[in-house]
Design a protein around this motif. Structure first.
Motif, PDB file in Angstrom:
ATOM      1  N   LEU A 269      11.616  12.717   4.875  1.00  0.00           N
ATOM      2  CA  LEU A 269      12.527  11.821   4.596  1.00  0.00           C
ATOM      3  C   LEU A 269      12.157  10.343   5.538  1.00  0.00           C
ATOM      4  O   LEU A 269      12.289   9.607   4.825  1.00  0.00           O
ATOM      5  N   ALA A 270      11.624  10.595   6.613  1.00  0.00           N
ATOM      6  CA  ALA A 270      10.859   9.428   7.390  1.00  0.00           C
ATOM      7  C   ALA A 270       9.994   8.892   6.480  1.00  0.00           C
ATOM      8  O   ALA A 270       9.863   7.438   6.637  1.00  0.00           O
ATOM      9  N   LEU A 271       8.961   9.542   6.129  1.00  0.00           N
ATOM     10  CA  LEU A 271       7.767   8.920   5.089  1.00  0.00           C
ATOM     11  C   LEU A 271       8.295   8.262   3.798  1.00  0.00           C
ATOM     12  O   LEU A 271       7.808   7.186   3.857  1.00  0.00           O
ATOM     13  N   GLU A 272       9.189   8.877   3.199  1.00  0.00           N
ATOM     14  CA  GLU A 272       9.869   8.174   2.136  1.00  0.00           C
ATOM     15  C   GLU A 272      10.521   6.973   2.209  1.00  0.00           C
ATOM     16  O   GLU A 272      10.774   6.063   1.572  1.00  0.00           O
ATOM     17  N   ARG A 273      11.368   6.943   3.537  1.00  0.00           N
ATOM     18  CA  ARG A 273      12.088   5.859   3.892  1.00  0.00           C
ATOM     19  C   ARG A 273      11.315   4.327   3.781  1.00  0.00           C
ATOM     20  O   ARG A 273      11.712   3.538   3.455  1.00  0.00           O
ATOM     21  N   VAL A 274       9.875   4.597   4.312  1.00  0.00           N
ATOM     22  CA  VAL A 274       8.948   3.359   4.328  1.00  0.00           C
ATOM     23  C   VAL A 274       8.160   3.416   3.075  1.00  0.00           C
ATOM     24  O   VAL A 274       7.305   2.593   3.041  1.00  0.00           O
ATOM     25  N   GLY A 275       8.443   4.199   2.077  1.00  0.00           N
ATOM     26  CA  GLY A 275       7.869   3.948   0.760  1.00  0.00           C
ATOM     27  C   GLY A 275       6.710   4.907   0.311  1.00  0.00           C
ATOM     28  O   GLY A 275       6.393   4.939  -0.879  1.00  0.00           O
ATOM     29  N   PHE A 276       6.429   5.811   1.009  1.00  0.00           N
ATOM     30  CA  PHE A 276       5.502   6.976   0.655  1.00  0.00           C
ATOM     31  C   PHE A 276       6.315   7.861  -0.295  1.00  0.00           C
ATOM     32  O   PHE A 276       7.323   8.008  -0.269  1.00  0.00           O
ATOM     33  N   ARG A 277       5.368   8.270  -1.380  1.00  0.00           N
ATOM     34  CA  ARG A 277       5.680   9.623  -2.110  1.00  0.00           C
ATOM     35  C   ARG A 277       5.275  10.757  -1.288  1.00  0.00           C
ATOM     36  O   ARG A 277       4.011  10.818  -1.297  1.00  0.00           O
ATOM     37  N   VAL A 278       5.983  11.865  -1.272  1.00  0.00           N
ATOM     38  CA  VAL A 278       5.674  12.941  -0.474  1.00  0.00           C
ATOM     39  C   VAL A 278       5.710  14.219  -1.132  1.00  0.00           C
ATOM     40  O   VAL A 278       6.929  14.465  -1.806  1.00  0.00           O
TER      41      VAL A 278
ATOM     42  N   MET B 238       0.982  -1.295   0.121  1.00  0.00           N
ATOM     43  CA  MET B 238      -0.223   0.113  -0.038  1.00  0.00           C
ATOM     44  C   MET B 238       0.944   1.213  -0.156  1.00  0.00           C
ATOM     45  O   MET B 238       0.604   2.334  -0.908  1.00  0.00           O
ATOM     46  N   ALA B 239       1.977   1.214   0.845  1.00  0.00           N
ATOM     47  CA  ALA B 239       2.822   2.304   1.061  1.00  0.00           C
ATOM     48  C   ALA B 239       3.445   2.987  -0.228  1.00  0.00           C
ATOM     49  O   ALA B 239       3.543   4.184  -0.452  1.00  0.00           O
ATOM     50  N   ASP B 240       3.803   1.753  -0.779  1.00  0.00           N
ATOM     51  CA  ASP B 240       4.605   1.835  -2.165  1.00  0.00           C
ATOM     52  C   ASP B 240       3.827   2.918  -3.321  1.00  0.00           C
ATOM     53  O   ASP B 240       4.561   3.514  -4.081  1.00  0.00           O
ATOM     54  N   HIS B 241       2.792   2.806  -3.247  1.00  0.00           N
ATOM     55  CA  HIS B 241       1.844   3.552  -4.387  1.00  0.00           C
ATOM     56  C   HIS B 241       0.999   5.026  -3.447  1.00  0.00           C
ATOM     57  O   HIS B 241       0.128   5.208  -4.188  1.00  0.00           O
ATOM     58  N   THR B 242       1.332   5.316  -2.436  1.00  0.00           N
ATOM     59  CA  THR B 242       0.601   6.139  -1.672  1.00  0.00           C
ATOM     60  C   THR B 242       1.325   7.689  -1.728  1.00  0.00           C
ATOM     61  O   THR B 242       2.619   7.602  -1.385  1.00  0.00           O
TER      62      THR B 242
ATOM     63  N   ASP C 284       6.866  10.687  17.164  1.00  0.00           N
ATOM     64  CA  ASP C 284       7.934   9.817  16.682  1.00  0.00           C
ATOM     65  C   ASP C 284       7.396   9.387  15.270  1.00  0.00           C
ATOM     66  O   ASP C 284       6.343   9.166  14.730  1.00  0.00           O
ATOM     67  N   GLY C 285       8.407   9.216  14.101  1.00  0.00           N
ATOM     68  CA  GLY C 285       8.211   8.892  13.053  1.00  0.00           C
ATOM     69  C   GLY C 285       7.303   7.596  12.730  1.00  0.00           C
ATOM     70  O   GLY C 285       6.695   7.479  11.974  1.00  0.00           O
TER      71      GLY C 285
END
Length: 239
Positions: free
Chosen positions: A22-31, A1-5, A107-108
């Protein structure tokens, strides 16, 4: 899910904005990160993100006003960021249409968990993007091919559409999830903690103001008397 969010993140503090991105992109989110409300609104309209993460205190257009503008145009989930858990801004953000809030500093990993919880909720009520609802009384629920009826209130649990007297009224996915919980047990009192667990995915409990404000928003759409407050216990759907 996160890869396309795709996450729209509006935050005026450069350090917080860059670190959180950076924290959100590290787990696969596009920001898409913006420093103020006006640029955030432009980005929302241009990119149509999957979720919006809005700080309450941003220049140009504050986060609450931005939330209202987004909610006027979309049912996309919105999480507000507030510096104080007891701030009136929390309630204002929820009343403006936000689905949840997170208190700063955060916390991230907690933020990521809350984003994913909202997205799960949104996915489970995806049909509510076009969902609708309105008011009032009578009889017990009649069910026929996924249809639940409470007087002139009709809920299509398969199509995720709600009508009153045949007229559709828009619900956000969170409001739809809340109504589904009530309609699954009409006449049964559901505590705020139970609703937090089932609708907001808070297994650990949470701020019950989130429940109270969403119940008020739902009442405004389906009728003030449809959901009854049972003092000291919670809420129930009038059957």
């Amino acid at each position: 899910m996160a890869d396309h969010t795709h996450v729209l993140f509006v935050e005026d503090d450069d350090v917080i904005r860059e670190a959180t991105q950076l924290a959100l992109e590290r787990v696969g989110f596009r920001v898409t990160a913006m420093p103020d409300g006006l640029s955030g609104l432009e980005a929302f309209r241009a990119d149509r993100p999957d979720i919006a993460l809005l700080d309450v205190m941003v220049p140009g257009m504050d986060g609450v006003s931005l939330c209202r503008r987004i909610r006027d145009e979309s049912t996309v989930p919105v999480i507000m960021l507030s510096a104080r858990a007891d701030s009136i801004d929390v309630v204002l953000g929820l009343e403006a249409g936000a689905d949840d809030y997170v208190t700063k500093p955060f916390d991230g990993s907690v933020l990521v968990a809350r984003i994913r919880a909202v997205l799960r909720r949104f996915g489970h009520a995806a049909g509510a993007q076009g969902a609708r609802t309105e008011e009032e009384p009578s009889a017990g629920p009649a069910e026929d091919d996924g249809l639940l009826r409470f007087g002139d209130l009709e809920l299509d649990t398969e199509g995720m559409v709600v009508r009153r007297a045949g007229t559709p009224v828009a619900l956000t996915p969170t409001e739809m999830r809340l109504l589904l919980e009530f309609s699954a047990a009409p006449g049964t009192v559901l505590s705020r903690d139970k609703l937090l667990e089932r609708v907001w995915d808070y297994g650990w409990g949470g701020d019950t103001r989130v429940v109270d404000v969403h119940v008020q928003r739902l009442r405004a759409k389906i009728g003030q008397e449809r959901i009854e407050t049972v003092r000291g216990f919670g809420y129930k759907l009038r059957a």
